[in-house]
Enzyme design. Structure first.
Site, mmCIF file in Angstrom:
data_model
loop_
_atom_site.group_PDB
_atom_site.id
_atom_site.type_symbol
_atom_site.label_atom_id
_atom_site.label_comp_id
_atom_site.label_asym_id
_atom_site.label_seq_id
_atom_site.Cartn_x
_atom_site.Cartn_y
_atom_site.Cartn_z
ATOM 1 N N SER A 134 1.300 -1.915 -5.206
ATOM 2 C CA SER A 134 1.129 -2.288 -3.769
ATOM 3 C C SER A 134 -0.105 -2.559 -3.369
ATOM 4 C CB SER A 134 1.911 -1.100 -3.035
ATOM 5 O OG SER A 134 3.121 -1.243 -3.141
ATOM 6 N N SER A 137 3.809 -3.152 -1.299
ATOM 7 C CA SER A 137 3.890 -2.681 -0.143
ATOM 8 C C SER A 137 2.961 -2.727 0.901
ATOM 9 C CB SER A 137 4.400 -1.071 0.084
ATOM 10 O OG SER A 137 3.385 -0.374 -0.587
ATOM 11 N N LYS A 174 -4.107 1.801 5.609
ATOM 12 C CA LYS A 174 -2.804 1.798 5.274
ATOM 13 C C LYS A 174 -2.106 2.973 5.882
ATOM 14 C CE LYS A 174 0.918 0.920 1.458
ATOM 15 N NZ LYS A 174 0.939 0.894 0.022
HETATM 16 N N1 GLN Z 1 6.783 -2.707 -5.245
HETATM 17 C C1 GLN Z 1 6.742 -1.478 -5.979
HETATM 18 C C2 GLN Z 1 7.910 -0.802 -5.426
HETATM 19 O O1 GLN Z 1 8.686 -1.276 -4.401
HETATM 20 C C3 GLN Z 1 5.623 -0.748 -5.483
HETATM 21 C C4 GLN Z 1 5.379 0.042 -4.399
HETATM 22 C C5 GLN Z 1 4.058 0.549 -4.441
HETATM 23 O O2 GLN Z 1 3.166 0.308 -5.336
HETATM 24 N N2 GLN Z 1 3.893 1.514 -3.357
HETATM 25 O O3 GLN Z 1 8.226 0.207 -5.794
#
Ligand code: GLN
Length: 520
Positions: free
Chosen positions: A190, A166, A91
């Site tokens: 994410s 994400s 990532k």
């Molecule tokens: N979707 C969550 C957010 O927008 C989780 C993001 C993540 O785990 N990096 O904060």
């Protein structure tokens, strides 16, 4: 070169564990495997957009080195890691020497880290070729990968749908057979939510059990790096490579890592108490998600697990608390992107050239809307006068969520829920509705608030749309091994039912791309 008795298409569909066995047996070389993946990326990534950067030359060089060591035999060949020569994607929130790191943001476009993240060092020590860096919501803020400054990633099951976020790039790369393994980061879901909507496996390890040194910080009390794979065993294998103490991360746990691979091979859930979290299913969850969740429960029960129901009444406040704590920490962590130290620098078009105005112009041009929204939310929540009302209250809710987990784990060894309330939604559907987007994380966020580990695995396809559903398992902190034990058993029961891995039912992207090429 070995005799090519395995086709490239078969090669890319092997699990990492299967590929590792074939490499060891000399049935295929690491260069052949790496090249097969690079070819696959070239064939399908134009559609999927999982990768932001492809690292072909270095990946092939590492693969060639593994092949040379194996060919020479002896002690060095013996000492090769089991996953040596098995490629991986990373990532693009995790820093790497020799490749750019953008965090999905314009503000870091073209930036190269002068050092490797600890997890990347560990991949290199295991001699795993790094295929490239994967797409993400800018600074990991989002649940759909649509907030990337470099265009959205698409879901290999349906290219008009989101791959989750994400870490949509890592999940889509693994689901589209562009990589056997990937690394993700999970601050609020994410790793797990993209796993759920792409039919892959994703694990958020116990907070502090995998070093975050070199992961660009979003919310430091929540962030965790973890594996993104196609099988539970592959996640255990990768977790074993990246996990364990790191003196460079001040939150790193001192404990030695348990044998996660052995846990994934236990093969039994007999007598284990599995707790259904009352608040994390039912109302608000798509019918097809609920159905697959019930199927999983029935299978576990048949396999000898004891299914109990637990209640975590404060989980209803977890999402609200997260969306105060996370932006608060992010507003502080992102202050360093100021046009002075890293990446982009934009000069104000007119007026005095003060440092504040250069920072303002840089941040205005470099950050996308979602990042700006969260920085504003976070600075507001932390401001004098509001601190106690917002940040302070959210921290109290966090304690209540932790207590709910403690009570639940007194009644059950492992907890279970759907990973996400719905299957993959169409691209664009929630882009202008931040609250609807945030609701995707309702089932994943409690684990981050409490620091406990979570694993998502494919639970089948929803009846109404034929898209993957994720099942989430949660264990007490430091008990990640339980997730692999239960996850591997559930996976094998489900695969017996489906007659093979769920991803075998995904559309053939390469065939589609040939058709479109012919049509042109
Ligand atoms: N979707 C969550 C957010 O927008 C989780 C993001 C993540 O785990 N990096 O904060």
């Amino acid at each position: 070169m070995t005799e090519q008795n395995i086709s490239a298409d078969t090669l890319i569909r092997l699990s990492a564990a299967q590929l590792a066995e074939k490499l060891r047996a000399g049935e295929v070389t690491a260069v052949e495997a790496t090249q097969a993946y690079l070819d696959r990326i070239a064939a399908v990534d134009g559609k999927v957009n999982a990768f932001l950067h492809i690292n072909a030359e270095e990946a092939l060089a590492v693969a060639a080195e593994v092949d040379a060591i194996r060919a020479a035999g002896g002690a060095e060949a013996e000492a090769l890691h089991f996953l040596a020569g098995v490629p991986i994607a990373v990532k693009d929130l995790i820093v790497t020497i020799g490749q750019p790191t953008t965090a999905g943001s314009k503000i870091l476009e073209g930036w190269h880290s002068p050092y490797d993240a600890t997890v990347v060092e560990r991949l290199r020590a295991a001699k795993m070729p790094i295929l490239g860096k994967t797409n993400l919501d800018e600074f990991a803020m989002g649940s759909s990968t649509e907030h990337s400054a470099y265009g959205p990633t698409r879901n290999p099951w349906d290219l008009d749908r989101i791959p989750g976020g994400s870490g949509g790039g890592s999940a889509a790369a693994v689901a589209a057979f562009e990589a056997p393994l990937a690394l993700g980061t999970d601050t609020g879901g994410s790793i797990r939510q993209p796993g759920a909507v792409t039919g892959t496996v994703g694990v958020k390890p116990t907070y502090g059990s995998v070093s975050r040194y070199g992961a660009i910080a979003m919310a430091s009390s929540l962030d965790q790096i973890g594996p993104v794979t196609r099988t539970v065993l592959d996640s255990a294998l990768l977790h074993q490579v990246i996990g364990g103490h790191d003196p460079r991360d001040s939150t790193s746990l001192p404990d030695p890592l348990a044998d996660l691979v052995a846990a994934a091979k236990t093969g039994s859930v007999e007598g284990l108490r599995i707790g259904i979290i009352k608040e994390l299913h039912g109302e608000g969850y798509q019918a097809g998600v609920e159905n697959r969740f019930n199927d999983a429960l029935a299978l576990l029960k048949d396999a000898g697990a004891e299914i109990v129901e637990v209640s975590c009444p404060n989980f209803q406040y977890a999402l609200g608390a997260y969306y105060l704590i996370m932006p608060s920490e992010a507003s502080s962590n992102l202050a360093k992107f100021d046009g002075v130290r890293y990446g982009l620098r934009v000069l104000p078009e007119e007026g005095p050239m003060t440092i504040e105005r250069v920072m303002g112009a840089t941040r205005a041009a470099g950050f996308g809307d979602e990042v700006k929204r969260r920085i504003i939310l976070g600075t507001y929540a932390l401001s004098a006068g509001y601190y106690d009302a917002y940040y302070g209250s959210a921290q109290k809710v966090r304690t209540l969520v932790q207590r709910d987990f403690e009570a639940a784990f007194a009644q059950a060894d492992v907890l279970i829920s759907p990973t996400a309330p719905t299957t993959a939604f169409p691209l664009g559907e929630k882009l202008d509705d931040p609250l609807a987007m945030y609701l995707n994380d309702v089932a994943t966020i409690p684990a981050n608030l409490a620091g406990v580990p979570g694993l998502s695995l494919p639970g089948g396809l929803a009846d109404e749309d034929g898209l993957p559903v994720g099942i989430q398992l949660l264990a007490p902190a430091r008990e990640d091994a339980r997730l692999y034990r239960v996850g591997a058993v559930l996976e094998s029961l489900l695969e017996a039912k489906w007659g093979g891995p769920l991803l075998a039912q995904a559309p053939d992207l390469a065939a589609e791309s040939l058709e479109t090429q012919e049509a042109k």
